[in-house]
Write an enzyme that holds these catalytic residues in place. Sequence first.
Site, short mmCIF file in Angstrom:
data_model
loop_
_atom_site.label_atom_id
_atom_site.label_comp_id
_atom_site.label_asym_id
_atom_site.label_seq_id
_atom_site.Cartn_x
_atom_site.Cartn_y
_atom_site.Cartn_z
N PRO A 178 0.83 -1.21 0.00
CA PRO A 178 0.00 0.00 0.00
C PRO A 178 0.86 1.26 0.00
O PRO A 178 1.88 1.33 0.68
CB PRO A 178 -0.82 -0.12 1.29
CG PRO A 178 -0.03 -1.03 2.16
CD PRO A 178 0.68 -1.98 1.25
N GLY A 216 1.79 5.33 0.52
CA GLY A 216 1.54 6.37 1.49
C GLY A 216 1.38 5.89 2.92
O GLY A 216 0.88 6.62 3.77
N LYS A 217 1.82 4.68 3.23
CA LYS A 217 1.69 4.11 4.57
C LYS A 217 3.00 4.11 5.34
O LYS A 217 3.06 3.64 6.47
CB LYS A 217 1.17 2.67 4.51
CG LYS A 217 -0.10 2.48 3.69
CD LYS A 217 -1.30 3.16 4.32
CE LYS A 217 -2.58 2.80 3.57
NZ LYS A 217 -3.75 3.56 4.06
N VAL A 244 5.70 2.41 4.47
CA VAL A 244 6.28 1.06 4.44
C VAL A 244 7.08 0.85 3.15
O VAL A 244 7.15 -0.25 2.62
CB VAL A 244 5.20 -0.03 4.59
CG1 VAL A 244 4.63 -0.02 6.00
CG2 VAL A 244 4.09 0.13 3.56
N SER A 245 7.67 1.92 2.65
CA SER A 245 8.63 1.85 1.53
C SER A 245 8.00 1.41 0.22
O SER A 245 8.62 0.68 -0.55
CB SER A 245 9.81 0.92 1.89
OG SER A 245 10.36 1.26 3.13
N SER A 246 6.79 1.85 -0.06
CA SER A 246 6.15 1.47 -1.32
C SER A 246 6.93 2.01 -2.51
O SER A 246 7.03 1.33 -3.56
CB SER A 246 4.70 1.95 -1.36
OG SER A 246 4.63 3.37 -1.22
N SER A 247 7.48 3.22 -2.41
CA SER A 247 8.23 3.78 -3.53
C SER A 247 9.51 2.99 -3.76
O SER A 247 9.87 2.69 -4.91
CB SER A 247 8.53 5.26 -3.28
OG SER A 247 9.29 5.43 -2.10
N ASP A 285 15.40 2.40 2.90
CA ASP A 285 14.24 1.76 2.29
C ASP A 285 14.64 0.86 1.12
O ASP A 285 14.14 -0.27 0.98
CB ASP A 285 13.24 2.81 1.80
CG ASP A 285 12.55 3.53 2.94
OD1 ASP A 285 12.86 3.23 4.10
OD2 ASP A 285 11.70 4.39 2.66
#
Length: 386
Positions: free
Chosen positions: A57, A59-60, A62-65, A109
């Site tokens: 997900p 914007g949480k 948790v290193s989505s990018s 990240d």
Amino acid sequence: TGEPISYEDARAYFKQDVSRSWAGYVAGAMVVLARERGGERNWASEGLSVLVSSRVPEGKGVSSSAALEVAVLQALSRAFHLTLNPQDLALLAQKVENLVVGAPCGIMDQMTSVCGQADKLLALLCRPGHLMHHVPIPEHISFWGVDSGIRHSVGGSDYGSVRVGTFMGRRVIAKLRAAEKQRQETNGGSLPNFHLASVPPHEFTRRYEEHLPETITGSQFLQKYGHHQDAVTDIDPHRSFAVRAPTAHPVQENFRTHLFMELMKSSQSSEGQLASLAELMFQSHASYSRCGLGCPETDALVDLVQEKSQGFLLGAKITGGGSGGTVCVMGKAGREAEEALQQLVEKYRLEKSYEPYVFKGSSPGADAFGHIVLQINKANKRVKLG
């Protein structure tokens, strides 16, 4: 063919339209590979199509990018037979974020997304980006991530200004160190080669802390110290920056992290071990908030762990770049802690009118996961694993 687009032009292009800025994380991987590794193969002239599917997900916190950058780079390197070791992959992914997207993140990240392993924590020396080792999570301890519902972005102004303030503090300390060694240093001169994390907390408190301004304007800093020696952020002369708290954080956080790692090595549960681990997490959260990277929602989740844990949820801290995102919760492994966590989530839902997304445990990174090659037979339109 020809010279790849410059990082500056690529960054400007993706910032023109907010609706397509996300594509910088994907196309940026191609720009970085073309510029940094283009000599190995003229892959860009062959063309490609990229399908992106993710369950991380955004914007949480948790290193989505980073997950997206690493996945695209991993796919491109395998498709075009480029040789990238895990650290190279992470460093290139960081370049995507720093130089194309324009977010001033560190290496944590990306390195975690590449080198993470299931049921283990990753010990990482963030500057210059050196993987130390993996730390197994003891069987009597569990970790969860609880989403606050507040969108986090490492490219946000809060994170960027705190990073600027940190490098300002490093510059001040460097000048103090130079004076201590009776060396002359001009504003444009080289700094002593050191990282804030290498300064022991007692030395920071005794020698440097009182000399750091609580805040300073950009113009005042530039006039007195010159550049802050950070390649991915700029100093706005018209705004004020916190300096003392952001500078203290990496000094103290490095000590907390090493102590946390040592405590995690014990496979035998004890109240002393668990209480110490919990206190280190709470200290880390308080320090991050003091820098200006907290928010009421993440504070509320940490407070709920302290107040409603029933002795099974032990510690909590904000994750990622702060200012929203996810709170990491540590507790005792077992059904009682799971039930306590669900009660915490329900309490938060009632208070904030938002039902948090809950993560559990740790998972393998790109290096451990590997890759799958699909071979398409255009004649009969069949797909097989290669």
